[in-house]
Design an enzyme around this catalytic site. Structure first.
Site, short mmCIF file in Angstrom:
data_model
loop_
_atom_site.label_atom_id
_atom_site.label_comp_id
_atom_site.label_asym_id
_atom_site.label_seq_id
_atom_site.Cartn_x
_atom_site.Cartn_y
_atom_site.Cartn_z
N GLU A 61 0.80 -1.21 -0.03
CA GLU A 61 0.14 0.00 -0.04
C GLU A 61 1.03 1.25 -0.01
O GLU A 61 1.59 1.33 0.88
CB GLU A 61 -0.90 0.00 1.25
CG GLU A 61 -1.91 1.14 1.14
CD GLU A 61 -2.88 1.13 2.54
OE1 GLU A 61 -3.25 0.10 2.77
OE2 GLU A 61 -3.35 2.18 2.76
N LYS B 118 -7.06 -0.94 11.53
CA LYS B 118 -6.58 -1.24 10.29
C LYS B 118 -5.17 -0.52 9.96
O LYS B 118 -4.33 -0.96 9.55
CB LYS B 118 -7.69 -1.16 9.07
CG LYS B 118 -7.13 -1.65 7.91
CD LYS B 118 -6.30 -0.82 7.00
CE LYS B 118 -5.99 -1.27 5.50
NZ LYS B 118 -5.21 -0.39 4.64
N ASP C 229 4.06 -14.70 11.17
CA ASP C 229 2.51 -14.95 10.80
C ASP C 229 1.68 -13.99 10.79
O ASP C 229 1.40 -13.81 11.97
CB ASP C 229 2.24 -16.32 11.63
CG ASP C 229 1.03 -16.97 11.14
OD1 ASP C 229 0.16 -16.24 10.33
OD2 ASP C 229 0.79 -18.06 11.39
N HIS D 230 -2.09 10.79 -0.18
CA HIS D 230 -2.41 9.83 -0.86
C HIS D 230 -2.48 9.98 -2.26
O HIS D 230 -2.04 9.21 -3.09
CB HIS D 230 -3.81 9.09 -0.67
CG HIS D 230 -3.64 8.31 0.73
ND1 HIS D 230 -4.51 7.45 1.03
CD2 HIS D 230 -2.80 7.96 1.50
CE1 HIS D 230 -4.42 6.57 2.00
NE2 HIS D 230 -3.17 7.04 2.56
C1 MEV Z 1 -5.45 3.50 5.16
O1 MEV Z 1 -4.69 2.00 4.91
C2 MEV Z 1 -5.53 3.56 6.77
C3 MEV Z 1 -6.23 4.61 7.38
O2 MEV Z 1 -7.63 4.65 6.89
C4 MEV Z 1 -6.32 4.48 8.84
C5 MEV Z 1 -7.18 5.46 9.39
O3 MEV Z 1 -8.28 5.86 8.94
O4 MEV Z 1 -6.95 5.78 10.88
C6 MEV Z 1 -5.80 5.99 7.16
#
Ligand code: MEV
Length: 445
Positions: A85, A282, A298, A395
């Site tokens: 990513e 995430k 893992d 991004h």
């Molecule tokens: C993107 O991979 C991760 C984010 O969405 C995490 C977040 O929103 O805290 C930017």
């Protein structure tokens, strides 16, 4: 066309590739060429990679990068990251640099206990099991001694064995819940071997013990397997500084006080709302997984455990926490991490080995700290962007570069596109039109 086969695993690798491309690809020649082009040029290295899995056709590449300037417990690391990513390594690097001048990260391993279970049915009296559990435990330990001796020499082994009566949840269901210390290894093979041995000892014990005469039909071992939920194999990573020290200097999008207020609110939202919590966590795992993968650990186990832990009170919540007290900002992450720095892939995968070397060949507890700090850095960077400029700004530049690469833009075109899209919305269509226009204009010259 026939798309099934028996004996596929026995084919040679080139024959496997040939069969797959002929059955499933529009242009078998080009698919075969592409798959083969990713084979390692060094046959020995390829043999090692093929040894990790089955039915291999090729290698699946991911970018392997590094986030430098991580100050963790007073030591500087360049953290290896394997991730596909865009912006993740950049975000980790920027958070590492930011905290470098603010005291760095602290990491503290709280405990390193791993768990496994023997699940079984017992149709006899619960009391009988309880009464003879002491004898059973001694026998379990004795029978598994040949498996545990080495680990005990390294300072680990079986820590405890509990008998759990779960028959109120499922008829006749009992469990041996076993805790382990596996030192610098993740210990999956060790734990599973010991548990399977425990399963057979349990059967033999009931067959042979006079108190259980005639009761062997009442026992059935269902399964013996480690638990990936290890809430007592846990590390805390934290950062802390006076609120005013959070200022970034000229061009700051907001004051430190305003930043902290919004930041702390964002963390609280991730505690309250599971939808936000999943995205928030995430972001943490963007950093965690990348290092877990780079070091040959893992990542499925780490993810499963982290998410189970995030839901430990019955609701899925943020793994990180924030507090502002007496003018000090504190941000921390408690993360269960069952890792190894010996055994498994860690020393076999050539790049995993290099990753560990890059980190100074840490033991498992040190690696837990590095990975938790990377997760916290990632979370900090994401929240900082979200509550200030939004993440799309950063991004979009990466997104633009990906589109330009896809459209085979030259270096000059890339420079012009970056300038052009500085204040415009990036989309595939807009970039394609921009390139078409500048290529037409270039053609006119
Ligand atoms: C993107 O991979 C991760 C984010 O969405 C995490 C977040 O929103 O805290 C930017």
């Amino acid at each position: 066309m026939k798309k099934t086969i028996s004996g596929f695993s026995k084919l040679s690798k080139p024959d496997k590739v040939r069969w797959v491309v002929e059955q499933f690809f529009q242009d078998p020649e080009s698919a075969e060429g592409e798959l083969i082009s990713f084979w390692h040029r060094d046959e020995e290295q390829q043999r090692i990679l093929d040894g990790f899995s089955e039915n291999t056709l090729s290698n699946y590449y991911l970018p392997f990068g590094v986030a430098p300037n991580f100050l963790i417990n007073g030591r500087i690391y360049a953290v290896p990251m394997a991730i596909e990513e865009s912006s993740v390594v950049a975000a980790a690097s920027s958070a590492a640099k930011y905290w470098l001048s603010r005291g760095g990260f602290r990491a503290e391993v709280i405990s390193t206990k791993k768990l496994g279970q023997v699940h079984f049915s017992w149709k006899g009296e619960a009391q009988k099991l309880r009464r003879h559990f002491g004898e059973l435990e001694a026998r379990l330990r004795l029978d598994a001694a040949h498996l545990t001796a080495n680990m005990e020499q390294r300072g680990g082994g079986v820590l405890g064995i509990e008998l759990l009566d779960m028959s109120h949840l499922e008829p006749d269901y009992y469990q041996l819940k076993v805790s382990f210390e596996t030192c610098d290894s993740m210990g999956a093979n060790f734990i599973n071997s010991v548990l399977e041995e425990f399963g057979s000892t349990l059967r033999i014990f009931v067959q042979e013990h006079p108190a259980f005469e005639g009761a062997e039909q009442q026992l059935e071992v269902i399964m013996a397997i480690l638990s990936n939920y290890t809430p007592e194999c846990i590390v805390r990573a934290s950062v802390e500084c006076p609120v005013e020290a959070l200022a970034m200097g000229p061009g700051d999008p907001m004051s430190p006080e305003e930043f902290v207020r919004k930041f702390a609110k964002a963390v609280r939202i991730a505690h309250i709302d599971p939808h936000r919590a999943a995205t928030h966590n995430k972001g943490i795992f963007n950093g965690v997984d990348a290092v877990v993968l780079a070091t040959g650990n893992d990542f499925r186990a780490v993810e499963a455990c982290g998410h189970a832990y995030a839901a430990r009170d019955g609701q899925y919540r943020s793994l990180s926490h924030c507090a502002v007290e007496d003018g000090r900002f504190r941000f921390w992450l408690d993360l269960p991490l069952a890792l190894g720095t010996v055994g498994g892939l860690t020393r076999l995968h050539p790049i995993a080995r290099r990753s560990l070397e890059l980190l100074g060949n840490p033991g498992a507890p040190e690696l837990m700290g590095i990975i938790a700090a990377t997760g916290l850095a990632q979370n900090f960077a994401a929240l900082r962007s979200l509550v200030t400029t939004g993440i799309q700004k950063g991004h979009m530049k990466m997104h633009l570069m990906n589109i330009l690469n896809h459209l085979e833009a030259t270096e000059k075109e890339c420079r012009e596109a970056v300038e052009h899209f500085r204040d415009k919305v990036v989309s595939y269509k807009a970039v394609r039109e921009f390139l078409a226009m500048s290529r037409t204009e270039e053609g006119k010259k």
